[in-house]
Each structure stands twice: as structure tokens, then as C-alpha cells.
Scaffold this motif. Structure first.
Motif: not given
Length: 162
Positions: A80-107
Motif C-alpha cells: 500500500i505504501a509503495l502503491h501510493m508513490v509508484l504507478p500501478g504498473t507491472w514493474w512497480a508491483a514487482a518492486i512491491a513483491v521484492g520489498a515485501a519479501i525482503a522486509l518479511m525476511a528481515l523481520l
């Protein structure tokens, strides 16, 4: 090539597999019924995959309550945070998936089905309220139902803290 097709997962006994299916059916059914009667959604597609873990491999670290609820909340919040600042495109969704996985792993809140949450966010354009309902409340409902189901069938869930 044979190692690509080897099944490393130990076999399930037929009654254990049937209980896993029954538990998932009950969890999704009860959560869906709560949604219907409350007039508010509590189900999202990734919860079907969460049910696979909750009922087929309840002793997996990825199936534990903190991982299920925390993973869904982290992945959805990041999306949701990334969707607020990035366009609703495939590459932005890919960034969100990667960021979510990285943060879940860190936590240490990895829950593989939550990796689909950013795709859902980018496809549906929800508000921050989506984080609470259906994601947070739905994940808590699934975990609570899983705990009750496993207790009634004699399966240990969740794992005890060391």
C-alpha cells in the motif's frame, strides 16, 4: 534431471491429508460466513494458500501465528505504501513483491502466501483500511480457527516457544 521431480516432502497419511482438507474447508468457510454476516470482507485469495500451510504443515515455522498475521500485514503495508508513490504498473508491483519479501525476511515473519498480497494491492487499489479489514482481521480469524481445529484434532499448533 530426476532431482527436479523428486518429492522431498514426506508422505502424508490419508487421514492426515483428509484432516488438512477439512480444516482448510472449515477455516475458509467460517471466515467467509463471518464476512457474509458482518457485511465486511475477511477473505482474500492469498488466504487459500495460507490455509495450505496452516492445515497441511502446521509445525512449519512459516505456518506459525506471527508469520501468518505478521507476514500478511507486512506485505500488504509495504504494498500500500509503495502503491501510493509508484504507478500501478507491472514493474512497480514487482518492486512491491521484492520489498515485501525482503522486509518479511528481515523481520523473520516469512509467510509465502503473503508474497501475493502486493499483487492484490496493485490490482485492486485499496486504501489503508484494507490492512485492517480484510487482511489483519482475516489473518487473525484463520489463525484462531486453525488453533481451535488443531486442538480439537490433537495436533500441536502453534509451536511452543523455546
Amino acid at each position: 534431471m530426476r532431482h527436479y521431480f523428486h518429492r522431498h516432502q514426506p508422505p502424508h497419511k490419508p487421514h492426515t491429508a483428509a484432516l488438512a482438507g477439512l480444516g482448510a474447508m472449515i477455516a475458509i468457510g467460517v471466515t467467509g460466513a463471518l464476512s457474509f454476516h458482518a457485511g465486511a470482507p475477511l477473505l482474500i485469495a492469498p488466504f487459500g494458500a495460507s490455509s495450505v500451510l496452516l492445515f497441511s504443515v502446521p509445525n512449519s515455522p512459516l505456518s506459525q501465528p506471527a508469520n501468518v498475521v505478521g507476514g500478511h500485514l507486512v506485505a500488504t503495508g509495504v504494498a500500500i505504501a509503495l502503491h501510493m508513490v509508484l504507478p500501478g504498473t507491472w514493474w512497480a508491483a514487482a518492486i512491491a513483491v521484492g520489498a515485501a519479501i525482503a522486509l518479511m525476511a528481515l523481520l523473520r515473519l516469512i509467510h509465502p502466501p503473503a508474497g501475493a498480497d502486493p499483487l492484490l494491492v496493485f490490482a485492486s487499489d485499496p486504501s489503508w483500511a484494507f490492512l485492517v479489514m480484510p487482511v489483519g482481521m482475516g489473518a487473525v480469524a484463520l489463525v484462531a480457527i486453525a488453533a481451535l481445529f488443531h486442538r480439537s484434532t490433537g495436533t500441536t499448533y502453534p509451536l511452543k516457544a523455546p
